[in-house]
Design a protein around this motif. Structure first.
Motif: not given
Length: 165
Positions: A16-21, A30-32, A72-76, A96-98
């Protein structure tokens, strides 16, 4: 303790986090892997979660989401912009683009289909069509919506996915 069985219990949260972020250059593996690392640290810090599935889900969800938000914060972060690539090929991240609506060609086809549909209507049906568009109620609304659904069924995502399979 069977770590893999325990991980399978919380794997849904990871997906779910993989879909959200979005994290640059991360794929499902990587997510797993991050999920397993976070679970391992959680079990080390709080071994009581192994006995209680409810606590396991709550603790893991909180810890994993916070971990991902930190990534995500580190990435941004502005100071890390030199570490990121200046250019990303759209074909690599295009999935990944909406997409909020129809593609341009589908939109043109849809508008043409609406115009053709409106040309087949009588004046009374055209008035009812305008009421449907403005979300008003009238007698015969369901019948007209059913007729419209048949006319526009190729734009229904549930039906088009069945056609593609």
């Amino acid at each position: 303790m069977d770590f893999e069985k325990t991980y399978q219990k919380v794997r849904g949260t990871v997906l779910k986090c993989h879909r959200e972020f979005y994290l640059h250059l991360w794929d499902t593996c990587d997510w797993e892997q991050e999920g397993m690392i976070v679970l391992y640290h959680l079990i080390e810090e709080n071994p009581i979660v192994l006995d209680d599935d409810d606590k396991l889900h709550v603790y893991f969800k909180t810890k994993f989401r916070n971990h991902i938000i930190d990534k995500v914060r580190m990435q941004e972060a502005k100071k890390r912009t030199l570490d990121t690539k200046a250019y990303v090929e759209v074909s690599e991240v295009g999935h990944l683009l909406a997409e909020p609506g129809l593609y341009m060609d589908e939109l043109v086809l849809f508008k043409n289909q609406i115009q053709e549909y409106k040309n087949t209507l009588s004046q009374q049906e055209l008035d009812n069509y305008q009421r449907i568009v403005s979300n008003q109620c009238f007698k015969g609304r369901k019948k007209m919506l059913k007729a419209m659904a048949q006319y526009f069924q190729e734009f229904d995502p549930r039906k088009s996915s069945k056609i593609l399979k």
